[in-house]
Design a protein around this motif. Structure first.
Motif, mmCIF file in Angstrom:
data_model
loop_
_atom_site.group_PDB
_atom_site.id
_atom_site.type_symbol
_atom_site.label_atom_id
_atom_site.label_comp_id
_atom_site.label_asym_id
_atom_site.label_seq_id
_atom_site.Cartn_x
_atom_site.Cartn_y
_atom_site.Cartn_z
ATOM 1 N N PHE A 13 0.837 -1.199 0.000
ATOM 2 C CA PHE A 13 0.000 0.000 0.000
ATOM 3 C C PHE A 13 0.873 1.250 0.000
ATOM 4 C CE2 PHE A 13 1.183 -0.806 4.292
ATOM 5 C CZ PHE A 13 1.270 0.431 4.893
ATOM 6 N N ASP A 14 0.273 2.373 -0.311
ATOM 7 C CA ASP A 14 0.971 3.660 -0.295
ATOM 8 C C ASP A 14 1.046 4.135 1.156
ATOM 9 O OD1 ASP A 14 1.849 6.274 -0.485
ATOM 10 O OD2 ASP A 14 0.444 6.848 -2.057
ATOM 11 N N GLY A 15 2.243 4.107 1.702
ATOM 12 C CA GLY A 15 2.439 4.428 3.115
ATOM 13 C C GLY A 15 2.220 5.877 3.491
ATOM 14 N N VAL A 16 2.132 6.785 2.530
ATOM 15 C CA VAL A 16 1.916 8.197 2.859
ATOM 16 C C VAL A 16 0.486 8.647 2.566
ATOM 17 C CG1 VAL A 16 4.351 8.821 2.596
ATOM 18 C CG2 VAL A 16 2.802 9.038 0.643
ATOM 19 N N VAL A 37 -0.490 -9.442 5.910
ATOM 20 C CA VAL A 37 0.604 -8.619 6.405
ATOM 21 C C VAL A 37 0.755 -7.463 5.421
ATOM 22 C CG1 VAL A 37 1.784 -10.452 7.679
ATOM 23 C CG2 VAL A 37 2.368 -10.035 5.284
ATOM 24 N N PHE A 38 1.414 -6.423 5.856
ATOM 25 C CA PHE A 38 1.429 -5.175 5.099
ATOM 26 C C PHE A 38 2.845 -4.651 4.938
ATOM 27 C CE2 PHE A 38 -2.359 -5.727 7.602
ATOM 28 C CZ PHE A 38 -3.384 -5.489 6.710
ATOM 29 N N THR A 39 3.083 -4.030 3.801
ATOM 30 C CA THR A 39 4.341 -3.329 3.585
ATOM 31 C C THR A 39 4.064 -2.106 2.719
ATOM 32 O OG1 THR A 39 6.674 -3.560 2.962
ATOM 33 C CG2 THR A 39 5.078 -4.702 1.568
ATOM 34 N N PRO A 40 4.601 -0.963 3.109
ATOM 35 C CA PRO A 40 4.386 0.227 2.278
ATOM 36 C C PRO A 40 5.158 0.128 0.975
ATOM 37 C CG PRO A 40 5.787 0.745 4.156
ATOM 38 C CD PRO A 40 5.348 -0.669 4.326
ATOM 39 N N ALA A 46 8.694 -4.090 -0.648
ATOM 40 C CA ALA A 46 7.690 -3.846 -1.688
ATOM 41 C C ALA A 46 8.358 -3.713 -3.053
ATOM 42 C CB ALA A 46 6.883 -2.598 -1.359
ATOM 43 N N LYS A 47 9.452 -2.994 -3.100
ATOM 44 C CA LYS A 47 10.156 -2.815 -4.375
ATOM 45 C C LYS A 47 10.633 -4.152 -4.934
ATOM 46 C CE LYS A 47 11.371 1.884 -3.255
ATOM 47 N NZ LYS A 47 12.301 2.738 -2.577
ATOM 48 N N GLU A 48 11.118 -5.035 -4.059
ATOM 49 C CA GLU A 48 11.553 -6.360 -4.496
ATOM 50 C C GLU A 48 10.369 -7.178 -5.020
ATOM 51 O OE1 GLU A 48 13.640 -8.324 -1.312
ATOM 52 O OE2 GLU A 48 15.010 -6.631 -1.074
ATOM 53 N N LEU A 49 9.247 -7.128 -4.303
ATOM 54 C CA LEU A 49 8.058 -7.870 -4.728
ATOM 55 C C LEU A 49 7.525 -7.343 -6.057
ATOM 56 C CD1 LEU A 49 6.260 -8.254 -1.297
ATOM 57 C CD2 LEU A 49 7.108 -10.127 -2.738
ATOM 58 N N ILE A 50 7.478 -6.032 -6.201
ATOM 59 C CA ILE A 50 6.996 -5.416 -7.438
ATOM 60 C C ILE A 50 7.869 -5.866 -8.616
ATOM 61 C CG2 ILE A 50 6.819 -3.192 -8.641
ATOM 62 C CD1 ILE A 50 5.899 -2.043 -5.862
ATOM 63 N N LEU A 64 -1.382 -3.570 -4.096
ATOM 64 C CA LEU A 64 -1.238 -4.939 -4.581
ATOM 65 C C LEU A 64 -1.537 -5.933 -3.469
ATOM 66 C CD1 LEU A 64 2.207 -4.633 -6.387
ATOM 67 C CD2 LEU A 64 -0.040 -4.545 -7.434
ATOM 68 N N LEU A 65 -1.979 -7.090 -3.886
ATOM 69 C CA LEU A 65 -2.118 -8.229 -2.987
ATOM 70 C C LEU A 65 -1.311 -9.367 -3.586
ATOM 71 C CD1 LEU A 65 -3.444 -9.880 -0.665
ATOM 72 C CD2 LEU A 65 -5.294 -10.401 -2.274
ATOM 73 N N ILE A 66 -0.396 -9.903 -2.806
ATOM 74 C CA ILE A 66 0.354 -11.089 -3.205
ATOM 75 C C ILE A 66 -0.270 -12.254 -2.435
ATOM 76 C CG2 ILE A 66 2.601 -12.209 -3.359
ATOM 77 C CD1 ILE A 66 2.457 -9.483 -4.846
ATOM 78 N N LYS A 67 -0.863 -13.180 -3.189
ATOM 79 C CA LYS A 67 -1.580 -14.301 -2.577
ATOM 80 C C LYS A 67 -1.347 -15.547 -3.425
ATOM 81 C CE LYS A 67 -6.347 -15.750 -1.719
ATOM 82 N NZ LYS A 67 -7.760 -15.342 -1.789
ATOM 83 N N ASP A 68 -0.919 -16.625 -2.790
ATOM 84 C CA ASP A 68 -0.693 -17.890 -3.496
ATOM 85 C C ASP A 68 0.199 -17.703 -4.722
ATOM 86 O OD1 ASP A 68 -2.347 -19.197 -1.646
ATOM 87 O OD2 ASP A 68 -4.138 -18.790 -2.844
#
Length: 137
Positions: A13-16, A37-40, A46-50, A64-68
């Motif tokens: 999510f956008d942390g700001v 769980v959450f990460t801004p 988040a940058k690595e996941l993106i 974004l939602l990362i699921k399965d």
């Protein structure tokens, strides 16, 4: 990333963004099984996941939602999250029958104007001690 976090559904999510901050709190309050769980988006995680999911473009206008091992964006992410919340929120998954283009049009409209409508913070939100374990950096 810690092993137990890999088993969870991750919301980026956008942390700001005040709207996003409210959405995170909304989800936490309706997630008694602590699935999420959450990460801004501003975090290295988040940058690595993106990058690993090859998400391009309008990251400032979505969460974004990362699921399965799958990445959901915009209304797809919101509807996937809704189906896991307590209460009547899973009923909203009926909206999946609407074409994604229509759903996402309204999503993008809100996302583009979220700072104007709801404001923004100078820094990412800081979780309280009670929910700190639900956030990853």
């Amino acid at each position: 990333m810690r092993r137990e976090m890999e088993q969870k559904e991750i919301i980026i999510f956008d942390g700001v963004c005040n709207l996003c901050h409210g959405a995170v709190n909304f989800i936490i309050n309706r997630d008694p099984k602590c699935r999420f769980v959450f990460t801004p988006i501003q975090s290295d995680t988040a940058k690595e996941l993106i990058a690993s999911y090859n998400v391009d473009g309008e990251m400032g206008e979505t969460f974004l939602l990362i699921k399965d091992n799958r990445c959901y964006m915009r209304t797809d992410a919101a509807l996937e999250i809704a189906q896991s919340l307590s209460g009547l929120w899973p009923v909203f998954t009926i909206a999946k029958f609407l074409p994604r283009g229509i759903r996402d049009y309204f999503y993008r409209l809100l996302a583009r104007n979220r700072y104007t409508l709801f404001g923004r913070r100078d820094t990412c939100i800081l979780p309280t001690d009670a929910v700190l374990s639900r956030f990853i950096e």
